[in-house]
Design a protein around this motif. Structure first.
Motif, PDB file in Angstrom:
ATOM      1  N   UNK A   1       0.846  -1.194   0.000  1.00 28.25           N
ATOM      2  CA  UNK A   1       0.000   0.000   0.000  1.00 28.25           C
ATOM      3  C   UNK A   1       0.881   1.243   0.000  1.00 28.25           C
ATOM      4  N   UNK A   2       0.666   2.104  -0.970  1.00 29.15           N
ATOM      5  CA  UNK A   2       1.453   3.341  -1.081  1.00 29.15           C
ATOM      6  C   UNK A   2       0.812   4.496  -0.306  1.00 29.15           C
ATOM      7  N   UNK A   3      -0.509   4.598  -0.381  1.00 30.71           N
ATOM      8  CA  UNK A   3      -1.178   5.678   0.352  1.00 30.71           C
ATOM      9  C   UNK A   3      -2.661   5.348   0.463  1.00 30.71           C
ATOM     10  N   UNK A   4      -3.301   5.948   1.479  1.00 32.37           N
ATOM     11  CA  UNK A   4      -4.737   5.807   1.668  1.00 32.37           C
ATOM     12  C   UNK A   4      -5.289   7.168   2.068  1.00 32.37           C
ATOM     13  N   UNK A   5      -6.349   7.582   1.415  1.00 34.61           N
ATOM     14  CA  UNK A   5      -7.060   8.791   1.815  1.00 34.61           C
ATOM     15  C   UNK A   5      -8.538   8.462   2.005  1.00 34.61           C
ATOM     16  N   UNK A   6      -9.180   9.207   2.876  1.00 35.32           N
ATOM     17  CA  UNK A   6     -10.623   9.113   3.073  1.00 35.32           C
ATOM     18  C   UNK A   6     -11.201  10.493   2.847  1.00 35.32           C
ATOM     19  N   UNK A   7     -12.041  10.606   1.845  1.00 39.46           N
ATOM     20  CA  UNK A   7     -12.609  11.899   1.438  1.00 39.46           C
ATOM     21  C   UNK A   7     -11.511  12.937   1.223  1.00 39.46           C
ATOM     22  N   UNK A   8     -10.415  12.486   0.625  1.00 41.21           N
ATOM     23  CA  UNK A   8      -9.327  13.380   0.245  1.00 41.21           C
ATOM     24  C   UNK A   8      -8.289  13.650   1.311  1.00 41.21           C
ATOM     25  N   UNK A   9      -8.532  13.247   2.545  1.00 42.45           N
ATOM     26  CA  UNK A   9      -7.582  13.494   3.638  1.00 42.45           C
ATOM     27  C   UNK A   9      -6.794  12.218   3.935  1.00 42.45           C
ATOM     28  N   UNK A  16      -2.818   0.317   9.062  1.00 41.06           N
ATOM     29  CA  UNK A  16      -2.076  -0.761   9.722  1.00 41.06           C
ATOM     30  C   UNK A  16      -2.382  -2.053   8.985  1.00 41.06           C
ATOM     31  N   UNK A  17      -1.363  -2.884   8.726  1.00 39.41           N
ATOM     32  CA  UNK A  17      -1.549  -4.167   8.048  1.00 39.41           C
ATOM     33  C   UNK A  17      -1.422  -5.303   9.051  1.00 39.41           C
ATOM     34  N   UNK A  63      -1.888  -9.310   8.212  1.00 34.13           N
ATOM     35  CA  UNK A  63      -2.296 -10.339   7.277  1.00 34.13           C
ATOM     36  C   UNK A  63      -3.107  -9.739   6.149  1.00 34.13           C
ATOM     37  N   UNK A  64      -4.316 -10.263   5.921  1.00 35.43           N
ATOM     38  CA  UNK A  64      -5.161  -9.767   4.840  1.00 35.43           C
ATOM     39  C   UNK A  64      -5.931  -8.514   5.232  1.00 35.43           C
ATOM     40  N   UNK A  65      -5.817  -8.082   6.482  1.00 34.04           N
ATOM     41  CA  UNK A  65      -6.588  -6.931   6.948  1.00 34.04           C
ATOM     42  C   UNK A  65      -5.789  -5.638   6.829  1.00 34.04           C
ATOM     43  N   UNK A  66      -6.346  -4.673   6.115  1.00 30.84           N
ATOM     44  CA  UNK A  66      -5.813  -3.315   6.051  1.00 30.84           C
ATOM     45  C   UNK A  66      -6.745  -2.433   6.875  1.00 30.84           C
ATOM     46  N   UNK A  67      -6.261  -1.989   8.045  1.00 28.57           N
ATOM     47  CA  UNK A  67      -7.067  -1.135   8.913  1.00 28.57           C
ATOM     48  C   UNK A  67      -6.817   0.321   8.547  1.00 28.57           C
ATOM     49  N   UNK A  68      -7.891   1.064   8.346  1.00 25.02           N
ATOM     50  CA  UNK A  68      -7.834   2.472   7.955  1.00 25.02           C
ATOM     51  C   UNK A  68      -8.408   3.306   9.094  1.00 25.02           C
ATOM     52  N   UNK A  69      -7.637   4.291   9.553  1.00 20.54           N
ATOM     53  CA  UNK A  69      -8.082   5.207  10.609  1.00 20.54           C
ATOM     54  C   UNK A  69      -8.151   6.620  10.042  1.00 20.54           C
ATOM     55  N   UNK A  70      -9.325   7.056   9.616  1.00 22.62           N
ATOM     56  CA  UNK A  70      -9.443   8.384   9.010  1.00 22.62           C
ATOM     57  C   UNK A  70      -9.311   9.494  10.045  1.00 22.62           C
ATOM     58  N   UNK A  71      -8.925  10.658   9.581  1.00 28.84           N
ATOM     59  CA  UNK A  71      -8.825  11.815  10.477  1.00 28.84           C
ATOM     60  C   UNK A  71     -10.189  12.177  11.034  1.00 28.84           C
ATOM     61  N   UNK A  72     -11.196  12.151  10.170  1.00 23.89           N
ATOM     62  CA  UNK A  72     -12.575  12.401  10.589  1.00 23.89           C
ATOM     63  C   UNK A  72     -13.399  11.162  10.229  1.00 23.89           C
ATOM     64  N   UNK A  73     -13.682  10.329  11.223  1.00 23.37           N
ATOM     65  CA  UNK A  73     -14.426   9.108  10.959  1.00 23.37           C
ATOM     66  C   UNK A  73     -15.852   9.399  10.540  1.00 23.37           C
ATOM     67  N   UNK A  74     -16.372   8.686   9.539  1.00 20.70           N
ATOM     68  CA  UNK A  74     -17.756   8.935   9.101  1.00 20.70           C
ATOM     69  C   UNK A  74     -18.763   8.523  10.168  1.00 20.70           C
TER      70      UNK A  74
END
Length: 475
Positions: free
Chosen positions: A99-107, A112-113, A115-126
């Motif tokens: 994974x090179x980068x992840x954004x949520x709504x542009x931010x 965190x990896x 195994x098969x799980x990629x956990x995403x922690x957005x700055x502003x959670x929906x």
């Protein structure tokens, strides 16, 4: 000696501190709204870590580039989803690729990896009900995945390219997502490959352009699709286009080495689809066709949505089976992998009905041969048929065993015996219509059949044939 009480701040100071606290909580985004992480897994009884909780995907936008010589895949996945709870974090299934980068709504979002799980922690959670877009940029050499039953899926390297197949969890080898059949979505797949190769996917081909020695194909799938029936076939293919008598477009891709052996069966795709429409109701997608790759590129045929895949020239019964899945499995998709018989039992029974309607053995003949043990050459195969009931596979390694296929079809034949031919045909069409483009489980089906056949005693069918252990006694 007693200590004196500390002096309290003045009312003005206390008001200012409270305001700062409110501002601080607001800056924390989802955490400030009381969000919590989405569940790790969709709760599947056989694949507990497949899929994820807390959101529902509505659209995947995949932009991919692949080089068969280096085996390098680079991709950008734009995943549009609706939060089903206040989310402080959520997970995507992705195996192997970096994974090179992840954004949520542009931010930018923290990741965190595990195994098969990629956990995403957005700055502003929906918040619950919010629609949000996650963009994942990734690259690497996609992996082949070995299923619990030993079969291969995921990204399969072929002599002239690659074949991406997903049942039950191989799609996480080439794009991040919520990879469980209960979460269906629309897709746009843009794939760039070296000039001279073709890239075939689900849905309809929107454009094909070549620039600087590379060709880009853009595919669009509007009806909801489970990720396990997503497909990407890269290589040299002969393309044929036609229509059914009702005007449904037929787009087929056949490896040139298989063209001669496949022609007779591939040319019958319109005829098969038209027969299945008469039996099962209107075709549920916007086009049809087949993908025929080389023998050995995969160890099985697969009902990839609106364009099934075959490794080598298929037999007529196999094409009937995989096209029947477009109604049962692709349009009406199982809620969990425990409900696999709703796919395979129906598609197997479609083979029996085709033979019956085209001068071959009747469905009753096939049922009788299975029950008597004359269907199989080996006694061990006959014993395997009764190893477990169709609605209760004995583990993840057995969801594609013969009880799910043949005994699942026997359940349908027992329903037909109980309710009569006319009601049974109505059940086949009505089930496909009632759950069109949705999900359903075994309880939904049994309840539906009982509504359509009031006064008929279906209890023995459920007790002995669908859920019963061992070989049922036959009255």
């Amino acid at each position: 000696m007693p200590r004196s009480a500390p002096a309290l701040p003045s009312p003005a100071v206390r008001l200012a501190l409270a305001a700062l606290l409110v501002l601080g909580l607001a800056a924390c985004g989802g955490a400030g709204r009381g969000g919590r992480p989405g569940a790790d897994g969709a709760g599947d009884p056989y694949f507990p870590r497949m899929g994820n909780g807390g959101y529902d995907v509505t659209h995947y936008g995949l932009t991919l580039s692949y080089d068969p010589e280096s085996r390098h895949l680079s991709g950008t996945a734009e995943i549009t989803a609706r939060a089903t709870q206040d989310l402080s974090a959520f997970r995507l299934d992705l195996k192997g690729l970096g994974v090179r980068s992840v954004t949520v709504d542009g931010a930018a979002a923290r990741t965190h990896r595990d195994g098969q799980e990629l956990t995403v922690r957005p700055h502003d959670g929906p918040a619950e009900g919010d629609t949000f877009r996650t963009t994942v940029r990734y690259a690497g050499t996609p992996q082949t995945i070995t299923d619990p039953d030993g079969s291969k899926e995921g990204w399969l390297r072929t002599e002239d390219g690659a074949l991406a197949l997903g049942e039950p969890n191989g799609s996480m080898a080439w794009f991040p997502g919520n990879h469980h059949p209960s979460d269906k979505a629309a897709y746009d797949v843009t794939i760039t490959v070296p000039k001279g190769l073709r890239a075939v996917s689900n849905g309809e081909l929107r454009s094909e352009t070549t620039r600087k020695g590379r060709t880009t194909f853009r595919w669009h799938t509007a009806p909801p699709m489970a990720s396990y029936v997503a497909v990407l076939a890269i290589g040299r293919f002969d393309i044929s286009r036609s229509t059914t008598s009702g005007g449904l477009p037929v787009y087929s891709a056949v490896d040139p080495a298989q063209a001669g052996a496949s022609r007779a069966v591939a040319d019958r795709v319109p005829e098969i689809v038209e027969w299945e429409e008469r039996v099962f109701g209107p075709y549920p997608f916007l086009s049809t066709g087949v993908i025929v790759d080389r023998d050995g590129d995969a160890g099985y045929a697969l009902e990839t949505q609106n364009r099934p895949v075959f490794p080598g020239a298929p037999g007529l019964d196999t094409v009937v089976h995989e096209l029947a899945h477009q109604w049962y499995g692709d349009s009406v998709t199982p809620e969990t992998w425990r409900d696999m018989w709703l796919n395979e039992g129906f598609a197997t029974y479609a083979e029996w009905m085709w033979e019956e309607d085209h001068g071959g053995d009747s469905a009753q003949d096939v049922f009788d041969a299975l029950y008597s043990g004359e269907y199989y050459d080996s006694p061990s195969d006959d014993e395997a048929l009764w190893a477990f009931p169709p609605a209760k596979p004995s583990g993840a390694a057995h969801i594609s065993d013969s009880p799910v296929y043949e005994r699942g079809a026997m359940v349908l034949h027992k329903i037909r015996e109980t309710v009569g031919d006319d009601t049974f045909r109505g059940i086949l069409r009505g089930w496909a219509e009632e759950h069109r483009h949705g999900n359903a489980d075994t309880h939904d089906f049994t309840a539906y059949v009982e509504r359509r056949a009031p006064g008929k005693d279906l209890g023995p069918v459920w007790k002995d044939w669908l859920y019963g252990e061992g070989k049922p006694a036959r009255p």
